[in-house]
Design a protein around this motif. Structure first.
Motif, PDB file in Angstrom:
ATOM      1  N   PRO A  55       0.815  -1.218   0.000  1.00 58.05           N
ATOM      2  CA  PRO A  55       0.000   0.000   0.000  1.00 58.05           C
ATOM      3  C   PRO A  55       0.853   1.275   0.000  1.00 58.05           C
ATOM      4  CG  PRO A  55      -0.147  -1.123   2.125  1.00 58.05           C
ATOM      5  CD  PRO A  55       0.604  -2.030   1.209  1.00 58.05           C
ATOM      6  N   PHE A  56       0.388   2.272  -0.758  1.00 62.07           N
ATOM      7  CA  PHE A  56       1.038   3.581  -0.792  1.00 62.07           C
ATOM      8  C   PHE A  56       0.537   4.406   0.391  1.00 62.07           C
ATOM      9  CE2 PHE A  56       0.664   8.096  -2.002  1.00 62.07           C
ATOM     10  CZ  PHE A  56       2.012   8.397  -2.206  1.00 62.07           C
ATOM     11  N   LYS A  57       1.468   4.912   1.202  1.00 59.58           N
ATOM     12  CA  LYS A  57       1.107   5.718   2.370  1.00 59.58           C
ATOM     13  C   LYS A  57       1.592   7.156   2.168  1.00 59.58           C
ATOM     14  CE  LYS A  57       1.895   1.716   5.402  1.00 59.58           C
ATOM     15  NZ  LYS A  57       2.734   1.201   6.508  1.00 59.58           N
ATOM     16  N   LYS A  58       0.645   8.091   2.150  1.00 59.14           N
ATOM     17  CA  LYS A  58       1.009   9.502   1.987  1.00 59.14           C
ATOM     18  C   LYS A  58       1.953   9.976   3.088  1.00 59.14           C
ATOM     19  CE  LYS A  58      -3.114  11.072  -0.499  1.00 59.14           C
ATOM     20  NZ  LYS A  58      -4.284  11.999  -0.466  1.00 59.14           N
ATOM     21  N   SER A  59       1.802   9.391   4.267  1.00 62.04           N
ATOM     22  CA  SER A  59       2.629   9.803   5.406  1.00 62.04           C
ATOM     23  C   SER A  59       4.090   9.395   5.239  1.00 62.04           C
ATOM     24  CB  SER A  59       2.085   9.195   6.700  1.00 62.04           C
ATOM     25  OG  SER A  59       2.126   7.775   6.628  1.00 62.04           O
ATOM     26  N   ARG A  60       4.360   8.502   4.282  1.00 58.30           N
ATOM     27  CA  ARG A  60       5.724   8.040   4.045  1.00 58.30           C
ATOM     28  C   ARG A  60       6.389   8.737   2.851  1.00 58.30           C
ATOM     29  NH1 ARG A  60       7.640   6.311   8.708  1.00 58.30           N
ATOM     30  NH2 ARG A  60       7.438   4.078   9.117  1.00 58.30           N
ATOM     31  N   VAL A  61       5.780   9.795   2.332  1.00 57.79           N
ATOM     32  CA  VAL A  61       6.364  10.551   1.221  1.00 57.79           C
ATOM     33  C   VAL A  61       6.484  12.021   1.628  1.00 57.79           C
ATOM     34  CG1 VAL A  61       6.196  11.181  -1.217  1.00 57.79           C
ATOM     35  CG2 VAL A  61       5.318   8.977  -0.432  1.00 57.79           C
ATOM     36  N   PHE A  62       7.665  12.599   1.390  1.00 58.28           N
ATOM     37  CA  PHE A  62       7.935  13.988   1.758  1.00 58.28           C
ATOM     38  C   PHE A  62       8.380  14.750   0.513  1.00 58.28           C
ATOM     39  CE2 PHE A  62       8.498  11.284   5.397  1.00 58.28           C
ATOM     40  CZ  PHE A  62       7.933  11.990   6.452  1.00 58.28           C
ATOM     41  N   TYR A  63       7.786  15.926   0.320  1.00 59.03           N
ATOM     42  CA  TYR A  63       8.108  16.760  -0.843  1.00 59.03           C
ATOM     43  C   TYR A  63       8.794  18.028  -0.354  1.00 59.03           C
ATOM     44  CZ  TYR A  63       4.518  13.708  -2.836  1.00 59.03           C
ATOM     45  OH  TYR A  63       3.787  12.621  -3.238  1.00 59.03           O
ATOM     46  N   GLN A  64      10.026  18.249  -0.798  1.00 59.88           N
ATOM     47  CA  GLN A  64      10.781  19.393  -0.280  1.00 59.88           C
ATOM     48  C   GLN A  64      12.010  19.650  -1.144  1.00 59.88           C
ATOM     49  OE1 GLN A  64      11.549  17.503   3.526  1.00 59.88           O
ATOM     50  NE2 GLN A  64      13.627  16.945   2.897  1.00 59.88           N
ATOM     51  N   GLU A  65      12.626  20.800  -0.957  1.00 63.76           N
ATOM     52  CA  GLU A  65      13.916  21.051  -1.593  1.00 63.76           C
ATOM     53  C   GLU A  65      14.932  20.115  -0.947  1.00 63.76           C
ATOM     54  OE1 GLU A  65      17.011  24.708  -2.615  1.00 63.76           O
ATOM     55  OE2 GLU A  65      15.102  25.140  -1.632  1.00 63.76           O
ATOM     56  N   LEU A  66      15.744  19.482  -1.779  1.00 66.42           N
ATOM     57  CA  LEU A  66      16.589  18.382  -1.293  1.00 66.42           C
ATOM     58  C   LEU A  66      17.927  18.882  -0.757  1.00 66.42           C
ATOM     59  CD1 LEU A  66      15.710  15.949  -4.190  1.00 66.42           C
ATOM     60  CD2 LEU A  66      14.933  15.775  -1.819  1.00 66.42           C
TER      61      LEU A  66
END
Length: 357
Positions: free
Chosen positions: A215-226
């Protein structure tokens, strides 16, 4: 105090008692001018400090023999490698290259684009900022049929020539690798979705999870400047409470290396407890311990493709609309000890063996 005045071919002609046309031809190595006259003219030009006016020459023949290259940050390994290859390749064909960096600022990108257009460059190659979603400042190049090539960070719906990596396949390959190594709870640290790179890598990440019924979990993906600071802050969130993830897919190697550093701080073993994969195959990924598994984007090959695309477009008649093309640069997963326990164990055994010898 006399103000210095720029010397022209008229001054050279007066000093030598020659016609202006003869001096001009001598400076341009015209075959009808004798070697003796050419040497005499060039010697006087050096003495007077004469500088040829490249812009004026460009106005006469509608060519400046200068190419613009606009990148986010010249200090990063990936764009630095591409810039070097593009410059070397174009210089082989008699072109000079003006390299500018936007510092990942949209406003600076707009200003530099206008500056390069005013400098009458023959063509422009661009890797955009992370936040560029409006590409209208490049319309002036398109409207005037001036060759325009986007690479790496490219527009989605803008009719231009593009050279890009296979970021979807990259995201898919990394995630499949982590799953094959036994990972079931994978964190993905992505760049912002305003940039095509991360849209495609996230799509590959999601597809791999779907293929393996994870399952894809939104809580396990972070969007940010690297950046390193942002990576450290994400680590504080990820490891704030159990259960910890068993795999991390970082969208660049700076982030992957920072995660490794944080794991040392909290005594999480890599790769036994957590497997890490980065992206770009930065040279640092190979020399750190354990080495970071990463995706090679072949920046030298991308640089060659960018230069080839520019040269091809510049051969087309300026008056006609430009033919547009797309080139895909392959990716390759470079496996190292940060994601494979067996590989890490082998390395330890080899080191022990060397000590005992």
């Amino acid at each position: 105090m006399n103000k210095r005045t720029e010397k022209t071919i008229v001054d050279i002609a007066e000093e030598l008692g020659l016609s202006v046309s003869t001096v001009s031809r001598a400076l341009n190595d015209h075959p009808n001018i004798s070697a003796r006259t050419k040497e005499k003219v060039k010697k006087m030009a050096r003495k007077l400090g004469y500088r040829p006016n490249a812009m004026a020459a460009g106005l006469r023949n509608n060519r400046s023999k200068t190419i613009g290259l606009l990148v986010p940050r010249i200090s990063m390994f990936f764009p630095a490698t591409i810039s070097t290859v593009v410059q070397n390749k174009l210089q082989e064909h008699g072109y000079n290259v003006i390299i500018c960096q936007s510092n990942d600022s949209y406003e600076q990108e707009v200003a530099l684009t206008n500056t390069l257009y005013s400098a009458r460059i023959d063509a422009l190659a661009v890797s955009t900022t992370l936040s560029t979603t409006d590409f209208s400042h490049f319309d002036i190049f398109k409207d005037n049929n001036i060759p325009l090539v986007f690479f790496d960070r490219v527009p989605k719906n803008y009719d231009v020539t593009v050279v890009k990596g296979d970021d979807y396949l990259g995201g898919l390959t990394v995630t499949q690798h982590l799953i094959e190594q036994g990972c079931k709870d994978i964190v993905h640290i992505s760049g912002p979705l305003t940039c095509n790179l991360y849209v495609e890598r996230v799509a590959g990440f999601k597809h791999a999870l779907q293929q393996h019924k994870i399952p894809f979990k939104k809580s396990r993906v972070f969007y940010q400047e690297l950046t390193r600071d942002n990576a450290w802050q994400v680590c504080e969130k990820i490891f704030a409470k159990q259960p910890y993830p068993d795999g991390v897919f970082a969208a660049n190697d700076t982030t992957a290396i920072t995660i490794l550093e944080y794991c040392r701080k909290i005594n999480v073993r890599v790769p036994e407890d957590l497997k890490i994969v980065g992206y770009s195959n930065d040279p640092r990924a190979e020399i750190i311990h354990p080495g970071i598994t990463s995706v090679d984007q072949f920046p030298a090959l991308m640089g060659e493709r960018v230069a080839e695309a520019l040269l091809d477009l510049m051969q087309q008649p300026r008056q006609t609309p430009q033919r547009h093309a797309a080139a895909m640069v392959p990716i390759q997963l470079v496996k190292r000890a940060s994601s494979e326990v067996a590989q890490a164990d082998t390395k330890i055994k080899v080191n022990k063996r060397k000590k005992s010898q």
